[in-house]
Scaffold this motif. Sequence first.
Motif, PDB file in Angstrom:
ATOM      1  N   LEU A   1       0.813  -1.223   0.000  1.00  0.00           N
ATOM      2  CA  LEU A   1       0.000   0.000   0.000  1.00  0.00           C
ATOM      3  C   LEU A   1       0.842   1.268   0.000  1.00  0.00           C
ATOM      4  CD1 LEU A   1      -2.722  -0.920   2.662  1.00  0.00           C
ATOM      5  CD2 LEU A   1      -2.867  -1.171   0.170  1.00  0.00           C
ATOM      6  N   GLY A   2       2.090   1.152   0.483  1.00  0.00           N
ATOM      7  CA  GLY A   2       2.916   2.343   0.636  1.00  0.00           C
ATOM      8  C   GLY A   2       2.447   3.226   1.766  1.00  0.00           C
ATOM      9  N   ARG A   3       1.911   2.623   2.813  1.00  0.00           N
ATOM     10  CA  ARG A   3       1.447   3.369   3.984  1.00  0.00           C
ATOM     11  C   ARG A   3       1.574   2.486   5.215  1.00  0.00           C
ATOM     12  NH1 ARG A   3      -4.196   5.001   1.797  1.00  0.00           N
ATOM     13  NH2 ARG A   3      -4.351   6.144   3.763  1.00  0.00           N
ATOM     14  N   SER A   4       1.700   3.105   6.389  1.00  0.00           N
ATOM     15  CA  SER A   4       1.950   2.341   7.610  1.00  0.00           C
ATOM     16  C   SER A   4       0.700   1.583   8.039  1.00  0.00           C
ATOM     17  CB  SER A   4       2.432   3.255   8.738  1.00  0.00           C
ATOM     18  OG  SER A   4       1.479   4.244   9.025  1.00  0.00           O
ATOM     19  N   VAL A   5       0.948   0.421   8.625  1.00  0.00           N
ATOM     20  CA  VAL A   5      -0.117  -0.475   9.074  1.00  0.00           C
ATOM     21  C   VAL A   5       0.191  -0.888  10.510  1.00  0.00           C
ATOM     22  CG1 VAL A   5      -1.261  -2.706   8.684  1.00  0.00           C
ATOM     23  CG2 VAL A   5      -0.467  -1.349   6.727  1.00  0.00           C
TER      24      VAL A   5
ATOM     25  N   PHE B   1       5.681   5.518   6.605  1.00  0.00           N
ATOM     26  CA  PHE B   1       5.826   5.979   5.230  1.00  0.00           C
ATOM     27  C   PHE B   1       5.564   7.489   5.125  1.00  0.00           C
ATOM     28  CE2 PHE B   1       5.188   1.504   4.909  1.00  0.00           C
ATOM     29  CZ  PHE B   1       5.841   1.078   3.742  1.00  0.00           C
ATOM     30  N   GLY B   2       5.828   8.210   6.218  1.00  0.00           N
ATOM     31  CA  GLY B   2       5.567   9.639   6.215  1.00  0.00           C
ATOM     32  C   GLY B   2       4.128   9.994   6.530  1.00  0.00           C
ATOM     33  N   ASP B   3       3.334   8.979   6.901  1.00  0.00           N
ATOM     34  CA  ASP B   3       1.924   9.237   7.189  1.00  0.00           C
ATOM     35  C   ASP B   3       1.621   9.216   8.681  1.00  0.00           C
ATOM     36  OD1 ASP B   3       2.500   6.571   7.446  1.00  0.00           O
ATOM     37  OD2 ASP B   3       0.746   5.847   6.335  1.00  0.00           O
ATOM     38  N   GLU B   4       2.663   9.103   9.510  1.00  0.00           N
ATOM     39  CA  GLU B   4       2.438   9.014  10.949  1.00  0.00           C
ATOM     40  C   GLU B   4       2.004  10.357  11.511  1.00  0.00           C
ATOM     41  OE1 GLU B   4       6.839   9.867  10.306  1.00  0.00           O
ATOM     42  OE2 GLU B   4       5.273   8.609   9.403  1.00  0.00           O
ATOM     43  N   ASP B   5       1.200  10.324  12.581  1.00  0.00           N
ATOM     44  CA  ASP B   5       0.799  11.545  13.279  1.00  0.00           C
ATOM     45  C   ASP B   5       1.565  11.648  14.587  1.00  0.00           C
ATOM     46  OD1 ASP B   5      -0.403   9.598  14.782  1.00  0.00           O
ATOM     47  OD2 ASP B   5      -2.457  10.202  14.341  1.00  0.00           O
ATOM     48  N   ASP B   6       1.347  12.761  15.302  1.00  0.00           N
ATOM     49  CA  ASP B   6       2.088  12.981  16.549  1.00  0.00           C
ATOM     50  C   ASP B   6       1.801  11.890  17.571  1.00  0.00           C
ATOM     51  OD1 ASP B   6       3.248  15.241  15.534  1.00  0.00           O
ATOM     52  OD2 ASP B   6       1.832  16.638  16.458  1.00  0.00           O
ATOM     53  N   MET B   7       0.553  11.415  17.608  1.00  0.00           N
ATOM     54  CA  MET B   7       0.213  10.386  18.580  1.00  0.00           C
ATOM     55  C   MET B   7       0.985   9.102  18.289  1.00  0.00           C
ATOM     56  SD  MET B   7      -1.426   7.495  19.573  1.00  0.00           S
ATOM     57  CE  MET B   7      -2.435   7.085  18.148  1.00  0.00           C
TER      58      MET B   7
ATOM     59  N   LEU C   1      -7.106  -3.785  12.722  1.00  0.00           N
ATOM     60  CA  LEU C   1      -6.053  -3.363  11.789  1.00  0.00           C
ATOM     61  C   LEU C   1      -6.293  -1.896  11.477  1.00  0.00           C
ATOM     62  CD1 LEU C   1      -4.736  -5.282   8.693  1.00  0.00           C
ATOM     63  CD2 LEU C   1      -5.202  -2.839   8.573  1.00  0.00           C
ATOM     64  N   TRP C   2      -5.236  -1.072  11.593  1.00  0.00           N
ATOM     65  CA  TRP C   2      -5.370   0.371  11.480  1.00  0.00           C
ATOM     66  C   TRP C   2      -4.546   0.924  10.322  1.00  0.00           C
ATOM     67  CZ3 TRP C   2      -8.714   2.727  14.817  1.00  0.00           C
ATOM     68  CH2 TRP C   2      -9.021   2.063  16.009  1.00  0.00           C
ATOM     69  N   LEU C   3      -5.149   1.850   9.601  1.00  0.00           N
ATOM     70  CA  LEU C   3      -4.446   2.652   8.603  1.00  0.00           C
ATOM     71  C   LEU C   3      -4.704   4.124   8.939  1.00  0.00           C
ATOM     72  CD1 LEU C   3      -5.515   0.885   5.267  1.00  0.00           C
ATOM     73  CD2 LEU C   3      -3.435   0.472   6.583  1.00  0.00           C
ATOM     74  N   ILE C   4      -3.630   4.907   9.026  1.00  0.00           N
ATOM     75  CA  ILE C   4      -3.793   6.340   9.223  1.00  0.00           C
ATOM     76  C   ILE C   4      -4.199   6.956   7.890  1.00  0.00           C
ATOM     77  CG2 ILE C   4      -2.640   8.504   9.844  1.00  0.00           C
ATOM     78  CD1 ILE C   4      -0.791   6.905  11.633  1.00  0.00           C
ATOM     79  N   GLU C   5      -5.240   7.770   7.902  1.00  0.00           N
ATOM     80  CA  GLU C   5      -5.691   8.399   6.662  1.00  0.00           C
ATOM     81  C   GLU C   5      -4.635   9.373   6.155  1.00  0.00           C
ATOM     82  OE1 GLU C   5      -9.487  10.249   6.918  1.00  0.00           O
ATOM     83  OE2 GLU C   5     -10.575   8.380   6.620  1.00  0.00           O
ATOM     84  N   SER C   6      -4.396   9.319   4.863  1.00  0.00           N
ATOM     85  CA  SER C   6      -3.474  10.264   4.242  1.00  0.00           C
ATOM     86  C   SER C   6      -4.165  10.862   3.019  1.00  0.00           C
ATOM     87  CB  SER C   6      -2.180   9.544   3.837  1.00  0.00           C
ATOM     88  OG  SER C   6      -2.465   8.511   2.901  1.00  0.00           O
ATOM     89  N   GLY C   7      -3.405  11.581   2.204  1.00  0.00           N
ATOM     90  CA  GLY C   7      -4.016  12.238   1.053  1.00  0.00           C
ATOM     91  C   GLY C   7      -4.589  11.259   0.043  1.00  0.00           C
TER      92      GLY C   7
END
Length: 420
Positions: free
Chosen positions: A33-37, A53-59, A117-123
């Motif tokens: 996916l190219g995104r953190s899981v 993958f650069g999609d992490e938030d502060d939390m 299973l979690w995916l942080i929302e990105s663009g």
Amino acid sequence: MGTDEQSQSAAPRGDARTGDDVQSVVDTLADRLGRSVAVDDPLIHLIAASRHFGDEDDMRVRSVIDRQISPELQRWVLAKGIADWTEPGRVTGEPDFELAPRLCFPVRCNGMLLGFLWLIESGAAIDDEAHRAVAEAADTIGLILYRRMVLDERRRSRVESSLRMLLSPEADDRHRAIGEIQEEGLLAHSSHLVVLVVEADGEATGDTALALESAAERMERRLPRGSVLTLVRGRRAVVVVGGPRPLSDQALRDLAERLRHDFGRTAGHGRTCAIGLSATVHGLDTVGDAYRQAGTAVRAATLLPVFGGVASWSSLGPFALLLRIDFDQLTQDLPFPGVGDLLGNPEHDILVQSAEEFLDRAGDSSSTAQAMHVHRTTLYHRLKRVESITGLSLDDGMDRLTLHLALKLARINTSHRSSS
């Protein structure tokens, strides 16, 4: 969420319980996916997490550094009702927690919730193909976790049965338990053993047992595989820790303090527990002795605030004997002439404190006065009043011992009555 005890890149120790298989599925999906899981258990404790993958938030960043999320955030997330979800959904962001919106895929098998299973929302939105890939990964993880749960339940059942027999007063039971533990490899090392007895406050409920089991399991994850045997009965847990070398006193206390912390986080509502630690013993046939030591130590941790909730057998001093007194037979009329008059009057509380501090400090009047923040003349005056009321002489060794024992018994008795 992807938080808690483990690092973001891999589960520790290659242990089947923490999941090389789950980690592999997570890493493969993240790269695709190219995104953190991240995958959490039903209580939002991390099972596995991919690289970022650069999609992490502060939390996410903070939770990786702190290795846990706050109880407030845990409650906030679970209050969204995600435990009842059977289909993927969206958890909105929350600025107060510096939390970005997330996509949550329930991880289930045979209708049983096993995690999220979690995916942080990105663009970039998730297209249908990516959505199918995530759903397939969630199904695969669910099957892995279900199999693991079945194996863990079988092992837990064997451990509980063997440990129950190991603590039996019957020699035949203990002999059979030692054979089972050795034959089935339930404990990798038994040359150095310590027993922890954990007692939760409040009533013995299903939630209490669950919190004890969860805290013990998380402690087990911090130690080499095959180091821990656990038995939970009501609001008490017995934990046997074994290794090829003895753990230091500080290492044992750190384990105990972390277990208390984990119990409090899971149990919630201000619940806490006390822990007693045995001395290090050698061989499975000595676990019964260690269990009795830890049982006495947990009484000290429960009744006496001075121990701060964790007491070791080696630190009990005279309490190792005093705590074995049957409290039901110990009345307020302690068997020491004159001491009842001292203890029975609330106006004498400052005299009792001064006498106990003086005796605890082996009769050092200078350090006692400093600890009590009074002049030595004031301390001498108080001690003279103690002698006058009790009829005991603090210059006499036997009288000192009599008063010291009486004060300690009174403290234990008072604590016991207030906790009953």
